[in-house]
Design an enzyme around this catalytic site. Structure first.
Site, mmCIF file in Angstrom:
data_model
loop_
_atom_site.group_PDB
_atom_site.id
_atom_site.type_symbol
_atom_site.label_atom_id
_atom_site.label_comp_id
_atom_site.label_asym_id
_atom_site.label_seq_id
_atom_site.Cartn_x
_atom_site.Cartn_y
_atom_site.Cartn_z
ATOM 1 N N LYS A 136 0.832 -1.208 0.000
ATOM 2 C CA LYS A 136 0.000 0.000 0.000
ATOM 3 C C LYS A 136 0.864 1.254 0.000
ATOM 4 O O LYS A 136 0.622 2.199 -0.741
ATOM 5 C CB LYS A 136 -0.926 -0.017 1.217
ATOM 6 C CG LYS A 136 -1.965 1.097 1.211
ATOM 7 C CD LYS A 136 -3.005 0.866 2.301
ATOM 8 C CE LYS A 136 -4.121 1.896 2.184
ATOM 9 N NZ LYS A 136 -5.194 1.641 3.168
ATOM 10 N N GLU B 220 9.516 -5.873 4.688
ATOM 11 C CA GLU B 220 9.597 -7.262 4.247
ATOM 12 C C GLU B 220 9.371 -7.354 2.736
ATOM 13 O O GLU B 220 10.095 -8.057 2.019
ATOM 14 C CB GLU B 220 8.563 -8.124 4.977
ATOM 15 C CG GLU B 220 8.711 -8.149 6.479
ATOM 16 C CD GLU B 220 7.813 -7.151 7.191
ATOM 17 O OE1 GLU B 220 7.437 -7.430 8.348
ATOM 18 O OE2 GLU B 220 7.488 -6.099 6.595
ATOM 19 N N GLY C 55 -5.702 -3.119 3.922
ATOM 20 C CA GLY C 55 -4.927 -4.248 3.428
ATOM 21 C C GLY C 55 -5.664 -5.564 3.460
ATOM 22 O O GLY C 55 -5.673 -6.313 2.477
ATOM 23 N N ARG C 56 -6.301 -5.899 4.592
ATOM 24 C CA ARG C 56 -6.955 -7.206 4.680
ATOM 25 C C ARG C 56 -8.293 -7.235 3.954
ATOM 26 O O ARG C 56 -8.961 -8.268 3.921
ATOM 27 C CB ARG C 56 -7.113 -7.609 6.146
ATOM 28 C CG ARG C 56 -7.869 -6.644 7.016
ATOM 29 C CD ARG C 56 -7.697 -7.005 8.497
ATOM 30 N NE ARG C 56 -8.280 -6.026 9.390
ATOM 31 C CZ ARG C 56 -7.701 -4.892 9.750
ATOM 32 N NH1 ARG C 56 -6.525 -4.569 9.249
ATOM 33 N NH2 ARG C 56 -8.287 -4.063 10.591
ATOM 34 N N GLU D 116 -7.094 -9.530 13.427
ATOM 35 C CA GLU D 116 -6.500 -8.209 13.269
ATOM 36 C C GLU D 116 -7.574 -7.130 13.323
ATOM 37 O O GLU D 116 -7.330 -6.026 13.823
ATOM 38 C CB GLU D 116 -5.728 -8.119 11.947
ATOM 39 C CG GLU D 116 -4.880 -6.863 11.832
ATOM 40 C CD GLU D 116 -3.873 -6.934 10.705
ATOM 41 O OE1 GLU D 116 -2.769 -7.474 10.917
ATOM 42 O OE2 GLU D 116 -4.193 -6.443 9.601
ATOM 43 N N HIS E 210 -8.819 -36.492 12.188
ATOM 44 C CA HIS E 210 -7.861 -37.430 12.766
ATOM 45 C C HIS E 210 -6.820 -36.714 13.613
ATOM 46 O O HIS E 210 -5.776 -37.279 13.924
ATOM 47 C CB HIS E 210 -7.189 -38.231 11.645
ATOM 48 C CG HIS E 210 -8.157 -39.085 10.895
ATOM 49 N ND1 HIS E 210 -8.424 -40.395 11.246
ATOM 50 C CD2 HIS E 210 -8.957 -38.806 9.841
ATOM 51 C CE1 HIS E 210 -9.339 -40.893 10.418
ATOM 52 N NE2 HIS E 210 -9.674 -39.952 9.556
ATOM 53 N N LYS F 44 7.367 -4.228 15.131
ATOM 54 C CA LYS F 44 8.067 -3.787 13.923
ATOM 55 C C LYS F 44 8.981 -2.603 14.234
ATOM 56 O O LYS F 44 10.107 -2.513 13.723
ATOM 57 C CB LYS F 44 7.056 -3.421 12.838
ATOM 58 C CG LYS F 44 6.323 -4.619 12.260
ATOM 59 C CD LYS F 44 5.134 -4.217 11.431
ATOM 60 C CE LYS F 44 5.507 -3.525 10.163
ATOM 61 N NZ LYS F 44 4.347 -3.271 9.293
#
Length: 512
Positions: free
Chosen positions: A195, A201, A254-255, A340, A371, A485
């Site tokens: 963005k 990263e 963002g999400r 978030e 399982h 961060k």
């Protein structure tokens, strides 16, 4: 004087607790607690069935939650969301992901359509070979810029892939090297999704990807880059040609960004028509959410159940199991969307929240999970509401027995959680006893195509928003990811005052 919100919660706490067996004495329960969202498709209407009948929601509880929604001004906040008001009050901006699907303020919808047209032109140009032979795309992002594309490509590209897409989010170089190993640099493009176009990263991975292209004989690595960003000027400074910059609005979080140019790798992998179908399925849910009131509003009803289990029954987690291999990333996607968004400890007014907020979302894929974790769900001491997701149409061309067994197990697990019983021959062995009365909901898609996937994602976006309204919090900021961060940047800069343990770890790793 007690507030209307407090009064609504008091009434809900006073409602009698009923078992699922008692609730199913009502012959009309399944019809009353099930609903479908549909849209037009080739061959007739298509859609998703949402069955919340195996939860403990009763008429009294539903009425109580409707009163709570009214006290929280759910209708007003929904209108603010869909009209483009600055509902993200801590950051002073709107949350206009629905405008990307055609539901929102008219200027925002028009802008989204124009940006989609720009993206479509680039996607189709690549498919037609205008940028040379492109067989692979390495999509680099993090958070919502990666999880959404990874989910959609994984779900839709099994038999539709026009371009082989690899999504890389982790700064761990192993992730990027795995993508390099699967791609031919001569036929690979790089998408950089950020963005701000400053995410450390993402930009570190992007630099390494360009170096990989250069080291492998690509003469103009920057000419292979597509930038997906709300800061196009930063992408230009970084060296991306303006014709390969796909902007999106600052008001798209963002999400919630897969509907914007962040969806570029999805459209490139499966074609524009399938991406447009995702938008259409999501828009059908938007319209239902906008036009439907009270308990009939399916995302709001899901939020009622979420609040019942977290606030009234003390459940700290909610499990999501996709009985479809194509949705293996869906629980991961929901973890970010829900935790978030609603993992907050203060209200929109900055006051401490007076109870639990987001449940811890976790899950897996059926039948594998049966399982592993289902032992705890059936016989453990934790009460865990479960969501099952499945598709009537299979995603494979094998013997129908595969899909029939898959669906049989999905439906049987919900029935078993509710009914319980004792599997001992004499019915008396406590180790073989199942208490039952354990809740689940089922989302049953007609098929798992672009429209159904879009509808599933949009349903959970609105469910998350509805929960936030009932909690009185802002779901659109995410300051909780920033502190760690900042400390990492302090370490990189050679500063920071850390505790003895962290200092020792840094020294041991050679970072101090």
């Amino acid at each position: 004087m007690i507030s209307s919100i407090s009064a609504a919660w008091e009434a809900l706490h006073a409602a009698p607790e009923q078992t699922l067996a008692d609730l199913f004495a009502d012959a009309g329960r399944v019809e009353a607690l099930s609903g479908r969202i549909e849209w037009d498709a080739d061959g007739g209407p298509a859609g998703i069935l949402f069955d919340w009948s195996k939860t403990h929601l009763s008429d009294e509880l539903l009425a109580g939650f409707e009163a709570l929604a009214q006290a929280c001004d759910f209708a007003g906040k929904r209108e603010a969301l869909l009209s483009g008001a600055k509902i993200n009050i801590t950051e002073g901006r709107a949350a206009e992901h629905t405008a990307q699907r055609g539901v929102g303020a008219e200027p925002s919808v028009e802008e989204a359509m124009a940006l989609h047209a720009r993206m479509r032109m680039l996607v189709e140009a690549i498919h037609e070979g205008a940028l040379g032979e492109v067989k692979h795309l390495i999509h680099i992002g993090i958070g919502g810029s990666a999880l959404g594309p990874a989910l959609a490509v994984d779900a839709l590209a099994h038999d539709l892939a026009l371009v082989d897409v690899h999504v890389v989010s982790n700064i761990d170089g192993v992730a990027l090297e795995q993508a390099f190993a699967a791609c031919d640099p001569a036929t690979t493009m790089i998408a950089v999704a950020s963005k701000t176009f400053t995410t450390i990263e993402t930009m570190t991975n992007a630099h390494s990807a360009l170096k990989w292209l250069a080291d492998n004989g690509v003469s103009d690595p920057s000419g292979r880059v597509v930038a997906l960003t709300a800061s196009p000027e930063k992408a230009v400074e970084w060296g991306v040609d303006e014709t390969r910059i796909l902007p999106f609005s600052e008001s798209v979080g963002g999400r919630y960004s897969i509907w914007s140019s962040i969806g570029f790798p999805v459209a490139l992998a499966v074609g524009w028509d399938e991406f447009e179908a995702m938008l259409a399925g999501a828009r059908a849910v938007d319209e239902h959410f906008r036009d439907t009131e009270g308990r009939a509003n399916l995302p709001l009803r899901a939020a009622f159940a979420d609040q019942y289990y977290s606030r009234l029954r003390g459940c700290q987690t909610r499990a999501v199991f996709a009985y479809d291999e194509r949705l293996s990333l869906f629980p991961d996607y929901l973890q970010q969307l829900e935790m978030e968004s609603n993992g907050k400890r203060v209200t929109s007014q900055g006051e401490p929240v007076d109870g639990p907020t987001a449940a811890i979302t976790w899950g897996g894929v059926g039948t594998d999970a049966q399982h592993a974790v289902f032992q705890l769900l059936h016989q453990g001491t934790h009460l865990v509401p479960v969501d099952f997701i499945a598709s009537i149409a299979p995603g494979d061309a094998l013997d129908p027995a595969h899909h029939n067994i898959l669906l049989t197990n999905c439906f049987a697990q919900g029935a078993a959680l509710m009914a319980g019983g004792n599997m001992a021959t004499d019915g008396k062995d406590p180790a073989r006893a199942f208490p039952g009365d354990r809740p689940s909901a089922t989302m049953l898609c007609d098929d798992l195509d672009g429209a159904n996937l879009g509808a599933l994602i949009a349903f959970h976006e609105h469910r998350t928003f509805a929960n936030a309204v009932l909690l009185g919090i802002n779901p659109f900021d995410q300051f909780g990811v920033e502190l760690g961060k900042k400390m990492a940047k302090d370490i990189e800069a050679g500063g920071g005052d850390f505790d003895a343990s962290t200092t020792a770890l840094l020294a041991r790793a050679g970072l101090a």
